[in-house]
Write a protein that holds these residues in place. Structure first.
Motif, PDB file in Angstrom:
ATOM      1  N   GLY A  16      53.779  32.852 -16.230  1.00 22.01           N
ATOM      2  CA  GLY A  16      55.080  32.818 -15.555  1.00 22.01           C
ATOM      3  C   GLY A  16      55.536  34.210 -15.176  1.00 22.01           C
ATOM      4  O   GLY A  16      56.719  34.538 -15.275  1.00 22.01           O
ATOM      5  N   ALA A  18      55.407  35.892 -12.236  1.00 22.89           N
ATOM      6  CA  ALA A  18      55.729  36.271 -10.852  1.00 22.89           C
ATOM      7  C   ALA A  18      57.168  36.724 -10.701  1.00 22.89           C
ATOM      8  O   ALA A  18      57.502  37.411  -9.745  1.00 22.89           O
ATOM      9  CB  ALA A  18      55.443  35.104  -9.910  1.00 22.89           C
ATOM     10  N   GLY A  22      58.985  37.547 -17.067  1.00 22.70           N
ATOM     11  CA  GLY A  22      57.521  37.679 -17.027  1.00 22.70           C
ATOM     12  C   GLY A  22      57.079  38.839 -16.163  1.00 22.70           C
ATOM     13  O   GLY A  22      56.142  39.578 -16.512  1.00 22.70           O
ATOM     14  N   LEU A  60      48.357  29.185 -11.129  1.00 21.45           N
ATOM     15  CA  LEU A  60      48.142  28.269 -12.246  1.00 21.45           C
ATOM     16  C   LEU A  60      49.409  27.483 -12.529  1.00 21.45           C
ATOM     17  O   LEU A  60      50.491  28.066 -12.675  1.00 21.45           O
ATOM     18  CB  LEU A  60      47.751  29.099 -13.498  1.00 21.45           C
ATOM     19  N   ASP A  61      49.264  26.139 -12.638  1.00 24.48           N
ATOM     20  CA  ASP A  61      50.373  25.308 -13.115  1.00 24.48           C
ATOM     21  C   ASP A  61      50.202  25.176 -14.620  1.00 24.48           C
ATOM     22  O   ASP A  61      49.320  24.451 -15.098  1.00 24.48           O
ATOM     23  CB  ASP A  61      50.355  23.936 -12.436  1.00 24.48           C
ATOM     24  N   ALA A  63      51.849  23.656 -16.743  1.00 24.29           N
ATOM     25  CA  ALA A  63      52.118  22.334 -17.308  1.00 24.29           C
ATOM     26  C   ALA A  63      50.863  21.465 -17.269  1.00 24.29           C
ATOM     27  O   ALA A  63      50.848  20.369 -17.834  1.00 24.29           O
ATOM     28  CB  ALA A  63      53.258  21.666 -16.547  1.00 24.29           C
ATOM     29  N   VAL A  87      60.904  26.598 -18.423  1.00 29.77           N
ATOM     30  CA  VAL A  87      61.830  25.988 -17.460  1.00 29.77           C
ATOM     31  C   VAL A  87      62.932  25.272 -18.240  1.00 29.77           C
ATOM     32  O   VAL A  87      62.726  24.808 -19.359  1.00 29.77           O
ATOM     33  CB  VAL A  87      61.126  24.967 -16.531  1.00 29.77           C
ATOM     34  N   ASN A 108      57.259  24.161 -21.554  1.00 36.11           N
ATOM     35  CA  ASN A 108      57.773  25.112 -22.550  1.00 36.11           C
ATOM     36  C   ASN A 108      56.960  25.161 -23.842  1.00 36.11           C
ATOM     37  O   ASN A 108      56.958  26.184 -24.516  1.00 36.11           O
ATOM     38  CB  ASN A 108      59.224  24.764 -22.913  1.00 36.11           C
ATOM     39  N   SER A 136      63.577  31.318 -27.155  1.00 37.42           N
ATOM     40  CA  SER A 136      64.973  31.445 -26.711  1.00 37.42           C
ATOM     41  C   SER A 136      65.835  31.355 -27.958  1.00 37.42           C
ATOM     42  O   SER A 136      65.452  30.708 -28.942  1.00 37.42           O
ATOM     43  CB  SER A 136      65.321  30.289 -25.772  1.00 37.42           C
ATOM     44  N   TYR A 149      64.987  21.336 -24.148  1.00 35.73           N
ATOM     45  CA  TYR A 149      64.553  22.735 -24.023  1.00 35.73           C
ATOM     46  C   TYR A 149      64.602  23.418 -25.404  1.00 35.73           C
ATOM     47  O   TYR A 149      63.641  24.074 -25.816  1.00 35.73           O
ATOM     48  CB  TYR A 149      65.490  23.435 -23.034  1.00 35.73           C
ATOM     49  N   PRO A 179      65.000  35.505 -26.261  1.00 34.84           N
ATOM     50  CA  PRO A 179      66.074  36.088 -25.447  1.00 34.84           C
ATOM     51  C   PRO A 179      67.363  35.282 -25.552  1.00 34.84           C
ATOM     52  O   PRO A 179      67.358  34.074 -25.815  1.00 34.84           O
ATOM     53  CB  PRO A 179      65.530  36.014 -24.012  1.00 34.84           C
ATOM     54  N   PRO A 181      71.111  35.300 -22.972  1.00 37.04           N
ATOM     55  CA  PRO A 181      71.270  35.242 -21.515  1.00 37.04           C
ATOM     56  C   PRO A 181      70.785  36.526 -20.838  1.00 37.04           C
ATOM     57  O   PRO A 181      71.308  37.596 -21.105  1.00 37.04           O
ATOM     58  CB  PRO A 181      72.777  35.043 -21.320  1.00 37.04           C
ATOM     59  N   VAL A 182      69.768  36.384 -20.000  1.00 41.81           N
ATOM     60  CA  VAL A 182      69.144  37.526 -19.326  1.00 41.81           C
ATOM     61  C   VAL A 182      69.198  37.278 -17.819  1.00 41.81           C
ATOM     62  O   VAL A 182      68.933  36.157 -17.364  1.00 41.81           O
ATOM     63  CB  VAL A 182      67.671  37.693 -19.790  1.00 41.81           C
ATOM     64  N   THR A 184      68.106  36.750 -14.617  1.00 38.59           N
ATOM     65  CA  THR A 184      66.856  36.394 -13.926  1.00 38.59           C
ATOM     66  C   THR A 184      67.156  35.240 -12.963  1.00 38.59           C
ATOM     67  O   THR A 184      68.238  34.632 -13.033  1.00 38.59           O
ATOM     68  CB  THR A 184      65.790  35.882 -14.926  1.00 38.59           C
ATOM     69  N   LEU A 187      68.484  32.179 -14.842  1.00 38.50           N
ATOM     70  CA  LEU A 187      69.889  32.254 -15.227  1.00 38.50           C
ATOM     71  C   LEU A 187      70.791  32.087 -14.002  1.00 38.50           C
ATOM     72  O   LEU A 187      71.812  31.398 -14.050  1.00 38.50           O
ATOM     73  CB  LEU A 187      70.171  33.602 -15.905  1.00 38.50           C
TER      74      LEU A 187
END
Ligand SMILES: NC(=O)c1ccc[n+]([C@@H]2O[C@H](COP(=O)([O-])OP(=O)(O)OC[C@H]3O[C@@H](n4cnc5c(N)ncnc54)[C@H](O)[C@@H]3O)[C@@H](O)[C@H]2O)c1
Length: 247
Positions: A16, A18, A22, A60-61, A63, A87, A108, A136, A149, A179, A181-182, A184, A187
């Motif tokens: 993850g 991109a 990540g 790559l997926d 999941a 996600v 996840n 998280s 999640y 983490p 709240p970051v 990105t 968020l």
């Protein structure tokens, strides 16, 4: 201050990578000398980042368990595995569907099982490995509107401790960064749905009164990824402005 070549020659696989946290992790590990593989379902984003930092990129997926295991095996022996992909979907639990549970658990949690299962045999043979999983604070504290999640992220924490227990004798460490709240794209998507009140609530949930930056998470990952962290394993470090302190 970081040691500039702490990771020289190390091979790192970051999922993850991109965007968001990540991408910051891939940049940081690369800046410390690691040869990084950026894995993401967003190939243009992965290629763009890889071009900037001298890394390689794969589509790559995560999941998809079989595809993920193949990709990790094809990557060869890894020194560092960073399971960052994640996600979220905001909904109260009674409003969620079974299909959503499967999606959230797959991306996840099962993605972490898949990469780790594929990477460990070579790490065990090499008698060296650094596994860093991005969970998280929701995984320690729970999340109103993010029960599945949070369940997946709590699973990542328990899984990481188990991997640490099984693999200490092989020179392999496994740790979690949790983490808060970051700032990105993930968020910002949540804020687009939740508005200014949600932003205020997120900021108020930290002790330092602000959002975190992806680079602050990346700095913690770089520490766990380094040789010097050899005596640190099975740990969960909150990078969350203190929101999880005491959890
Ligand atoms: N941003 C936050 O506030 C926050 C808080 C706590 C935990 N986290 C965790 O940090 C990690 C990174 O989050 P972020 O905020 O940078 O997210 P992001 O949405 O900004 O980036 C996630 C990246 O993962 C990729 N991705 C998503 N699903 C994928 C899949 N199935 N296969 C391949 N790639 C996929 C996306 O293309 C994207 O590049 C996640 O595990 C997330 O749960 C984030």
């Amino acid at each position: 201050m970081s040691a500039p070549s702490r990771l020289t020659g190390r091979r790192a696989f970051v999922t993850g990578a991109a965007s968001g946290i990540g991408a910051a992790i891939a940049r940081r590990l690369s800046s410390e000398g690691a040869r990084v593989i950026v894995a993401d379902r967003d190939l243009p984003g992965a290629l763009a980042l890889a071009g900037q930092i001298g890394a390689s990129a794969i589509e790559l997926d995560l999941a998809d368990i079989e595809a993920t295991q193949r990709a990790v095996r094809e990557a060869g022996t890894l020194d560092i595995l960073v399971n960052n992909v994640g996600v979220d979907q905001h909904a109260f639990f009674t409003k969620t569907t079974i299909a959503q549970w499967h999606q959230l658990i797959a991306a996840n949690l099962e993605s972490v099982l898949a990469t780790t299962h594929a990477a460990l045999p070579a790490m065990q043979s090499a008698r060296y490995g650094r596994i860093v999983n991005i969970a998280s604070e929701a995984g320690r504290m729970g999340s109103r509107g993010g029960a599945v999640y949070a369940a997946a992220k709590g699973g990542v924490i328990a899984f990481t401790r188990s991997i640490a227990r099984e693999n200490g004798p092989y020179g392999i460490t496994a740790n979690v960064v949790a983490p808060g709240p970051v700032d990105t794209p993930m968020l910002r998507n949540a804020l687009a749905a939740g508005g200014a009140k949600l932003l205020e609530a997120m900021i108020a949930s930290t002790l330092v009164g602000r959002l975190g930056q992806p680079e602050e998470v990346a700095a913690a990952v770089a520490f766990f990824a380094a040789q010097e962290a050899a005596f640190v394993t099975g740990e969960t470090l909150g990078v969350s402005g203190g929101m999880g302190c005491g959890a």
